[in-house]
Scaffold this motif. Structure first.
Motif, PDB file in Angstrom:
ATOM      1  N   PHE A   1       0.401  -1.724  -2.382  1.00  0.00           N
ATOM      2  CA  PHE A   1      -0.658  -2.027  -1.411  1.00  0.00           C
ATOM      3  C   PHE A   1      -0.009  -2.298  -0.058  1.00  0.00           C
ATOM      4  O   PHE A   1       1.200  -2.511   0.041  1.00  0.00           O
ATOM      5  CB  PHE A   1      -1.546  -3.199  -1.848  1.00  0.00           C
ATOM      6  CG  PHE A   1      -0.804  -4.442  -2.273  1.00  0.00           C
ATOM      7  CD1 PHE A   1      -0.080  -5.210  -1.372  1.00  0.00           C
ATOM      8  CD2 PHE A   1      -0.836  -4.859  -3.595  1.00  0.00           C
ATOM      9  CE1 PHE A   1       0.599  -6.352  -1.756  1.00  0.00           C
ATOM     10  CE2 PHE A   1      -0.167  -6.000  -3.999  1.00  0.00           C
ATOM     11  CZ  PHE A   1       0.554  -6.752  -3.080  1.00  0.00           C
TER      12      PHE A   1
ATOM     13  N   GLU B   1      -8.080  -2.509  -3.798  1.00  0.00           N
ATOM     14  CA  GLU B   1      -8.605  -1.180  -4.133  1.00  0.00           C
ATOM     15  C   GLU B   1      -8.067  -0.178  -3.115  1.00  0.00           C
ATOM     16  O   GLU B   1      -7.968  -0.495  -1.916  1.00  0.00           O
ATOM     17  CB  GLU B   1     -10.143  -1.218  -4.074  1.00  0.00           C
ATOM     18  CG  GLU B   1     -10.830  -0.099  -4.792  1.00  0.00           C
ATOM     19  CD  GLU B   1     -12.335  -0.323  -4.843  1.00  0.00           C
ATOM     20  OE1 GLU B   1     -12.932  -0.129  -5.917  1.00  0.00           O
ATOM     21  OE2 GLU B   1     -12.919  -0.710  -3.806  1.00  0.00           O
ATOM     22  N   HIS B   2      -7.689   1.000  -3.595  1.00  0.00           N
ATOM     23  CA  HIS B   2      -7.194   2.056  -2.710  1.00  0.00           C
ATOM     24  C   HIS B   2      -5.995   1.586  -1.878  1.00  0.00           C
ATOM     25  O   HIS B   2      -5.900   1.863  -0.683  1.00  0.00           O
ATOM     26  CB  HIS B   2      -8.310   2.569  -1.798  1.00  0.00           C
ATOM     27  CG  HIS B   2      -9.538   3.001  -2.527  1.00  0.00           C
ATOM     28  ND1 HIS B   2      -9.511   3.900  -3.576  1.00  0.00           N
ATOM     29  CD2 HIS B   2     -10.847   2.615  -2.384  1.00  0.00           C
ATOM     30  CE1 HIS B   2     -10.733   4.079  -4.032  1.00  0.00           C
ATOM     31  NE2 HIS B   2     -11.560   3.305  -3.336  1.00  0.00           N
ATOM     32  N   LYS B   3      -5.114   0.795  -2.532  1.00  0.00           N
ATOM     33  CA  LYS B   3      -3.849   0.342  -1.931  1.00  0.00           C
ATOM     34  C   LYS B   3      -4.043  -0.563  -0.721  1.00  0.00           C
ATOM     35  O   LYS B   3      -3.190  -0.634   0.179  1.00  0.00           O
ATOM     36  CB  LYS B   3      -2.960   1.534  -1.570  1.00  0.00           C
ATOM     37  CG  LYS B   3      -2.660   2.457  -2.747  1.00  0.00           C
ATOM     38  CD  LYS B   3      -1.680   3.540  -2.361  1.00  0.00           C
ATOM     39  CE  LYS B   3      -1.505   4.541  -3.505  1.00  0.00           C
ATOM     40  NZ  LYS B   3      -0.996   3.902  -4.729  1.00  0.00           N
ATOM     41  N   ARG B   4      -5.141  -1.302  -0.739  1.00  0.00           N
ATOM     42  CA  ARG B   4      -5.384  -2.229   0.359  1.00  0.00           C
ATOM     43  C   ARG B   4      -6.295  -3.354  -0.121  1.00  0.00           C
ATOM     44  O   ARG B   4      -6.838  -3.296  -1.232  1.00  0.00           O
ATOM     45  CB  ARG B   4      -6.038  -1.509   1.548  1.00  0.00           C
ATOM     46  CG  ARG B   4      -7.411  -0.959   1.244  1.00  0.00           C
ATOM     47  CD  ARG B   4      -7.974  -0.140   2.392  1.00  0.00           C
ATOM     48  NE  ARG B   4      -9.319   0.357   2.104  1.00  0.00           N
ATOM     49  CZ  ARG B   4     -10.428  -0.301   2.405  1.00  0.00           C
ATOM     50  NH1 ARG B   4     -10.359  -1.468   3.037  1.00  0.00           N
ATOM     51  NH2 ARG B   4     -11.607   0.199   2.111  1.00  0.00           N
TER      52      ARG B   4
ATOM     53  N   ALA C   1     -15.444  -2.128  -9.885  1.00  0.00           N
ATOM     54  CA  ALA C   1     -14.167  -2.719  -9.539  1.00  0.00           C
ATOM     55  C   ALA C   1     -13.917  -3.980 -10.346  1.00  0.00           C
ATOM     56  O   ALA C   1     -12.854  -4.224 -10.872  1.00  0.00           O
ATOM     57  CB  ALA C   1     -14.098  -3.027  -8.040  1.00  0.00           C
TER      58      ALA C   1
ATOM     59  N   ALA D   1      -4.094  -1.594  -9.341  1.00  0.00           N
ATOM     60  CA  ALA D   1      -4.386  -1.895  -7.945  1.00  0.00           C
ATOM     61  C   ALA D   1      -3.372  -2.842  -7.326  1.00  0.00           C
ATOM     62  O   ALA D   1      -3.291  -2.955  -6.102  1.00  0.00           O
ATOM     63  CB  ALA D   1      -5.791  -2.482  -7.812  1.00  0.00           C
TER      64      ALA D   1
ATOM     65  N   THR E   1     -19.872  -1.400  -4.896  1.00  0.00           N
ATOM     66  CA  THR E   1     -18.760  -1.102  -5.793  1.00  0.00           C
ATOM     67  C   THR E   1     -18.332  -2.295  -6.634  1.00  0.00           C
ATOM     68  O   THR E   1     -17.350  -2.209  -7.369  1.00  0.00           O
ATOM     69  CB  THR E   1     -17.538  -0.627  -4.986  1.00  0.00           C
ATOM     70  OG1 THR E   1     -17.172  -1.660  -4.058  1.00  0.00           O
ATOM     71  CG2 THR E   1     -17.837   0.666  -4.254  1.00  0.00           C
TER      72      THR E   1
ATOM     73  N   ALA F   1      -9.558  -4.436  -0.026  1.00  0.00           N
ATOM     74  CA  ALA F   1     -10.827  -3.802   0.328  1.00  0.00           C
ATOM     75  C   ALA F   1     -11.920  -4.817   0.627  1.00  0.00           C
ATOM     76  O   ALA F   1     -12.898  -4.500   1.322  1.00  0.00           O
ATOM     77  CB  ALA F   1     -11.272  -2.874  -0.801  1.00  0.00           C
TER      78      ALA F   1
END
Length: 226
Positions: free
Chosen positions: A18, A200-203, A222, A39, A218, A205
């Motif tokens: 992340f 989530e999504h390497k950050r 998640a 994640a 979401t 979120a």
């Protein structure tokens, strides 16, 4: 503030876990970590535990934790229990290793809290997975920490033991400790949380209140993932 991440980016080798994660853990706060498998939830927990150094950015701790080894307790995926030792012997060993001076009565008291007192003098090699998990929880509770890091602590626990876990988390919060908690069951556990961080999504979120988290479209997929 007990602990904080400041613009932390983490790699494993060449793989980005992340990037740019910033958050704070305050006294009396329960922070729930959510996100799908892979994640980086456990990685973030290990950073807070001081077991990893950030690739970029900084991890800082409040003055109360900087010079007090027992002020931080970490329950990870491994129990670190010695199967040939009894429950009491395991507690004495780890407490001494952490610099504590717990008496037998103190160890017995925490075993009673996790419903293991009748098994105090039994070797851990005969314990079920749930019993071992409760003993691991007893190990960290014995420290009476200011910052309690719990990576999926309900794994292997039955309903009664999960209720006990909730009670211990609520009690820790009540005495002013902070709890960072990775859960399999976000919908069930979020009632105890003061804040939610979604990786989530390497950050990062999402970072906010449970009420704000619940409004996210979401949230269910998640939160339901480990």
């Amino acid at each position: 503030m007990y602990a904080a991440l400041h613009a932390v980016t983490q790699f494993y080798g060449s793989r980005l876990v992340f990037k740019g994660v910033s958050l704070r853990v305050e006294p009396g706060q329960v922070l729930l970590l959510a996100g799908p498998n892979g994640a980086g939830k456990s990685t973030l927990m290990r950073l807070l535990a001081g077991l990893l150094l950030p690739t970029q950015g900084t991890v800082s701790f409040g003055e109360a934790l900087q010079h007090n080894r027992q002020a931080l307790a970490y329950l990870g995926h491994q129990s670190f229990l010695y199967p040939e030792l009894t429950a009491l012997e395991n507690l004495h060993f780890w407490n001494a290793w952490e610099g504590g001076k717990a008496t037998r009565s103190m160890c017995e008291a925490v075993l009673e809290r996790v419903n293991l007192l009748p098994f105090a003098d039994e070797k851990v090699k005969g314990f079920s997975r749930g019993m071992a998990q409760r003993l691991t929880l007893a190990r960290v509770l014995l420290q009476n920490p200011l910052l309690l890091l719990l990576d999926e602590p309900a794994s292997g626990l039955d309903t009664q033991s999960s209720t006990m876990l909730h009670a211990e988390i609520a009690a820790a919060k009540q005495r002013g400790a902070a709890v960072v908690w990775i859960s399999h069951h976000i919908a069930h556990d979020i009632a105890l949380a003061d804040a939610v961080a979604l990786l989530e999504h390497k950050r990062l979120a999402f970072y906010g209140t449970p009420a704000e988290f619940a409004t996210r479209s979401t949230a269910e997929p998640a939160g339901g993932a480990a």
